[in-house]
Design a protein around this motif. Structure first.
Motif, PDB file in Angstrom:
ATOM      1  N   THR A 259      -7.128   4.077  10.279  1.00  0.00           N
ATOM      2  CA  THR A 259      -6.066   3.073  10.188  1.00  0.00           C
ATOM      3  C   THR A 259      -4.704   3.700  10.439  1.00  0.00           C
ATOM      4  OG1 THR A 259      -7.338   1.725   8.638  1.00  0.00           O
ATOM      5  CG2 THR A 259      -4.962   1.391   8.665  1.00  0.00           C
ATOM      6  N   GLN A 260      -4.461   4.867   9.839  1.00  0.00           N
ATOM      7  CA  GLN A 260      -3.169   5.518  10.042  1.00  0.00           C
ATOM      8  C   GLN A 260      -3.019   6.042  11.466  1.00  0.00           C
ATOM      9  OE1 GLN A 260      -1.463   7.931   6.899  1.00  0.00           O
ATOM     10  NE2 GLN A 260      -2.701   6.866   5.363  1.00  0.00           N
TER      11      GLN A 260
ATOM     12  N   GLY B 258       0.781  -1.225   0.000  1.00  0.00           N
ATOM     13  CA  GLY B 258       0.000   0.000   0.000  1.00  0.00           C
ATOM     14  C   GLY B 258       0.811   1.272   0.000  1.00  0.00           C
TER      15      GLY B 258
ATOM     16  N   TRP C   2     -11.351  12.286   6.088  1.00  0.00           N
ATOM     17  CA  TRP C   2     -10.129  11.560   6.433  1.00  0.00           C
ATOM     18  C   TRP C   2      -9.480  12.171   7.677  1.00  0.00           C
ATOM     19  CZ3 TRP C   2      -5.061  11.686   7.550  1.00  0.00           C
ATOM     20  CH2 TRP C   2      -4.321  10.514   7.396  1.00  0.00           C
TER      21      TRP C   2
ATOM     22  N   THR D  41       1.209   3.457   6.789  1.00  0.00           N
ATOM     23  CA  THR D  41       0.969   2.341   7.706  1.00  0.00           C
ATOM     24  C   THR D  41       2.097   1.318   7.648  1.00  0.00           C
ATOM     25  OG1 THR D  41      -0.352   1.272   5.979  1.00  0.00           O
ATOM     26  CG2 THR D  41      -1.539   2.519   7.658  1.00  0.00           C
TER      27      THR D  41
ATOM     28  N   ASN E 105      -3.339   6.281   1.015  1.00  0.00           N
ATOM     29  CA  ASN E 105      -2.724   4.997   1.357  1.00  0.00           C
ATOM     30  C   ASN E 105      -3.678   4.098   2.124  1.00  0.00           C
ATOM     31  OD1 ASN E 105      -1.131   3.685   3.900  1.00  0.00           O
ATOM     32  ND2 ASN E 105       0.056   3.383   2.020  1.00  0.00           N
ATOM     33  N   SER E 106      -4.420   4.692   3.054  1.00  0.00           N
ATOM     34  CA  SER E 106      -5.359   3.951   3.896  1.00  0.00           C
ATOM     35  C   SER E 106      -6.205   4.976   4.638  1.00  0.00           C
ATOM     36  CB  SER E 106      -4.612   3.038   4.882  1.00  0.00           C
ATOM     37  OG  SER E 106      -3.658   3.775   5.622  1.00  0.00           O
ATOM     38  N   SER E 107      -7.170   4.506   5.398  1.00  0.00           N
ATOM     39  CA  SER E 107      -8.099   5.416   6.055  1.00  0.00           C
ATOM     40  C   SER E 107      -7.416   6.213   7.164  1.00  0.00           C
ATOM     41  CB  SER E 107      -9.257   4.631   6.656  1.00  0.00           C
ATOM     42  OG  SER E 107      -8.822   3.883   7.782  1.00  0.00           O
TER      43      SER E 107
END
Length: 275
Positions: free
Chosen positions: A139-140, A35, A184, A103, A134-136
């Protein structure tokens, strides 16, 4: 070659590379395994690494600020092992240290920088370099808190910080809409708050914030503002904030890393740390 000269030459090269990416990127670039962006270079990404290339530099602060300012700095793996006793002797009273990116990345010098600054008497905090495509945000935020982005009410730890700025890998706003970017950031902020009890400080520039969030005013009442502007004045702030908590006013100077002012006297800095 002197360290400062090498750093400035490196910044120029990075700025040129970033500019080339932006000119050629109409959409978010391909992602590498895990990712991370293609060409992932987290050791080159830090608070302000993209700012000068987009907004330039127009001098150090010359104005008489209305309140006492407290001197500080921010560092990443780019600085390596920092001489914290020297930084303290040169007037540093606080430091933000890069902990994570996306992440998958953790700063290999984090322990030396985060613990070393604390041991030298500085009030310190950790920050996360955001990759919103990259990610939510949640998540980060979880990755960040799990790898150094915590907080304790010891009077020596600043709120965790979110570094959200120009994309070093492609499209300025990471391919997100303005409303998508606000969502985000909100998810990141709320997750950090749930995990640590503190809303994160937000590091950004007014130009990026206006472009990528539509100049959202949604965070001014909860999140301290860490504004980047390499000029003689702090300038117009993003919507929702009537003052900055920290001003990153230069990307080089007497302290290692970037140069910052906390907008208040030392006891106010202590109050921010205590929550």
């Amino acid at each position: 070659m002197p360290v400062l000269t090498f750093r400035l030459l490196h910044r120029a090269a990075l700025a040129a590379a970033t500019g080339a990416l932006l000119l050629g990127a109409a959409a978010v670039p391909a992602q590498a395994a895990g990712g991370a962006p293609a060409g992932f270079h987290p050791e080159l990404d830090f608070a302000g690494s993209t700012v000068a290339a987009h907004e330039g530099r127009s001098g150090s602060p010359v104005q008489t600020l209305t309140v006492t300012q407290t001197k500080g700095m921010d560092v990443s793996s780019w600085q390596g092992n920092v001489s914290w006793s020297t930084a303290a002797a040169n007037g540093a009273r606080f430091a933000y240290v890069k902990a994570t990116e996306g992440t998958s990345y953790t700063n290999p010098y984090f322990a030396q920088q985060y613990n070393g600054s604390y041991n030298a008497g500085l009030i310190r905090g950790a920050y996360h370099f955001a990759l919103p495509n990259n990610s939510s945000g949640a998540t980060q935020a979880a990755w960040f808190v799990n790898h150094g982005g915590g907080w304790s009410a010891d009077g020596k730890t600043l709120p965790p910080a979110l570094d959200i700025e120009y994309n070093p890998y492609g499209a300025t706003c990471y391919g997100l809409t303005q409303s998508g970017m606000v969502t985000w950031i909100r998810d990141f902020s709320n997750t950090v708050h749930t995990r640590t009890g503190r809303y994160p400080t937000i590091y950004t520039t007014t130009d990026w914030w206006t472009t990528c969030t539509g100049n959202s005013s949604a965070f001014g009442t909860t999140n301290p503002l860490w504004i980047a502007r390499y000029a003689s004045t702090v300038g117009t702030l993003p919507a929702g904030w009537s003052y900055q908590t920290i001003w990153q006013y230069a990307d080089s100077g007497t302290l290692p890393g970037d140069q910052n002012y906390f907008n208040g006297a030392y006891d106010r800095l202590q109050a921010l740390a205590k929550g």
